[in-house]
Design an enzyme around this catalytic site. Structure first.
Site, PDB file in Angstrom:
ATOM      1  N   ARG A   1     -81.352 -25.927  28.175  1.00 41.84           N
ATOM      2  CA  ARG A   1     -81.198 -25.759  29.615  1.00 41.84           C
ATOM      3  C   ARG A   1     -80.065 -26.664  30.093  1.00 41.84           C
ATOM      4  NH1 ARG A   1     -83.343 -21.586  29.451  1.00 41.84           N
ATOM      5  NH2 ARG A   1     -85.283 -20.914  30.422  1.00 41.84           N
TER       6      ARG A   1
ATOM      7  N   GLU B   1     -75.919 -22.522  36.936  1.00 40.99           N
ATOM      8  CA  GLU B   1     -75.530 -21.160  36.520  1.00 40.99           C
ATOM      9  C   GLU B   1     -75.482 -20.233  37.726  1.00 40.99           C
ATOM     10  OE1 GLU B   1     -78.046 -19.849  33.291  1.00 40.99           O
ATOM     11  OE2 GLU B   1     -77.750 -21.722  32.216  1.00 40.99           O
TER      12      GLU B   1
ATOM     13  N   HIS C   1     -75.215 -17.784  28.847  1.00 45.37           N
ATOM     14  CA  HIS C   1     -76.677 -17.791  28.667  1.00 45.37           C
ATOM     15  C   HIS C   1     -77.134 -16.560  27.868  1.00 45.37           C
ATOM     16  CE1 HIS C   1     -80.635 -19.473  30.513  1.00 45.37           C
ATOM     17  NE2 HIS C   1     -80.845 -18.965  29.306  1.00 45.37           N
TER      18      HIS C   1
ATOM     19  N   GLY D   1     -78.764 -16.794  24.874  1.00 46.24           N
ATOM     20  CA  GLY D   1     -79.740 -17.190  23.856  1.00 46.24           C
ATOM     21  C   GLY D   1     -80.655 -16.078  23.390  1.00 46.24           C
TER      22      GLY D   1
HETATM   23  C1  DGY Z   1     -85.675 -18.565  28.070  1.00 47.18           C
HETATM   24  O1  DGY Z   1     -86.612 -17.826  27.908  1.00 47.18           O
HETATM   25  O2  DGY Z   1     -85.829 -19.753  28.292  1.00 47.18           O
HETATM   26  C2  DGY Z   1     -84.310 -17.993  27.967  1.00 47.18           C
HETATM   27  O3  DGY Z   1     -83.347 -18.967  28.140  1.00 47.18           O
HETATM   28  C3  DGY Z   1     -84.125 -16.887  28.981  1.00 47.18           C
HETATM   29  O4  DGY Z   1     -83.099 -16.078  28.537  1.00 47.18           O
END
Ligand code: DGY
Length: 324
Positions: free
Chosen positions: A243, A272, A290, A292
């Site tokens: 994060r 963001e 972002h 991920g």
């Molecule tokens: C999460 O689930 O924390 C991811 O970063 C969202 O895409």
């Protein structure tokens, strides 16, 4: 009236998930995919039995104060739930769930992608070729750093960090160090070839690459501040797929400017979708938007998991992924 629970889905989800949501619930979809305002989130809390929000929906104590309140469950689409004030939700009798497990591998893959990209100058190289600047192979051109055999420090050793450790140790022969207030059982750490350290500072002091995997909480806000960035080995790289809040971006810019760090790979940011202007001009920084969990398979699995949480909740069964 269908008699089915009314569920507000705050963003567009993959088609298979929207179809399933519509089959099972009186689902109100966001066809325009426009982030809801605080007032619209409050309308949803007043009119729906359940909410399926994402990381972009800030469910603060103020928003959760909506009155009269109809919503009984917030089934977050994501593993991180720092977008929700869970204490405030609890105080208002709202259950909160997330979608763990299903995005572990995708997020670990993105951490490794960042690590390789920044060490091997992949973003810079791609820009170089596209700009027509490449004049041909030469022994001294665009030299990066080896990843294989280096030391990787993991801050946090939950599911995603463990998946990163597996890739790094078994795939790239990296030495893996970690620190976590809730460490994994020794046999799991041993299987990952990961050695515990008792503090963040100890991990930073030994690591060529540092990858962040802790949740965003008041305690971890700016965990990587100027002081800790200064504790990293000169020439080390920082990777953040956790994060944005965990890194003091202004301090990171300074550490990169001063040449203390060789580079950084970032998937998440403090504000963001804003990215500090200084980072945009640095060739030794890889910036992803972002991504991920952004694979088709993963986003479908996340959506189905959030729907399962809603289904369990409305059927009165225990909520598997309850976080509040
Ligand atoms: C999460 O689930 O924390 C991811 O970063 C969202 O895409």
């Amino acid at each position: 009236m269908s008699g089915r629970p009314v569920v507000v889905v705050t963003r567009r989800l993959p088609a298979a998930v929207e179809e399933a949501a519509t089959r099972e619930f009186d689902a109100q979809l966001n066809r325009e995919d426009r982030p809801l305002t605080a007032a619209e989130l409050q309308d949803a809390l007043r009119s729906a039995d359940g909410l399926l929000p994402t990381v972009t929906d800030k469910l603060t104590a103020d928003v959760l104060a909506a009155d009269p309140l109809r919503t009984k469950i917030v089934a977050n689409f994501g593993v991180g739930f720092n977008n929700i004030d869970v204490q405030a939700a609890k105080a208002r009798g709202i259950a909160v769930s997330n979608t763990p497990d299903v995005l572990t591998d995708a997020t670990a893959d993105i951490a490794i992608t960042l690590l390789l990209m920044v060490a091997r100058r992949a973003g810079e190289g791609d820009r170089h070729v596209r700009a027509g600047a490449w004049t041909g192979w030469r022994p001294t051109h665009m030299l990066g750093r080896m990843v294989s055999g280096k030391t990787l420090g993991l801050i946090g050793m939950g599911r995603i960090a463990r998946a990163v450790a597996r890739r790094a140790h078994h795939g790239f022969g990296m030495r893996v160090l970690y620190t976590d207030p809730y460490p994994p059982p020794p046999e799991i750490a041993a299987d990952l070839g990961a050695e515990a350290r008792s503090s963040v500072e100890e991990v930073l002091a030994e690591s060529d690459f540092v990858s962040l995997h802790c949740p965003a909480t008041p305690e971890t806000r700016h965990l990587m501040n100027a002081e800790r960035l200064g504790r990293m080995k000169p020439g080390a790289y920082l990777v953040n797929s956790a994060r944005g809040d965990v890194v003091d971006e202004a301090a990171l810019v300074e550490a990169l400017r001063g040449g203390r760090l060789a580079g950084a790979g970032l998937d998440v940011y403090e504000r963001e979708p804003q990215v500090p202007a200084a980072l945009l001009t640095m060739e030794n920084v890889v910036l992803l938007p972002h991504l991920g969990s952004a694979t088709e398979e993963t986003r479908v699995a996340m959506g189905l998991r959030a729907l399962e949480n809603l289904r369990l909740f409305f059927s009165g069964a225990p909520l598997r992924d309850r976080v509040a």
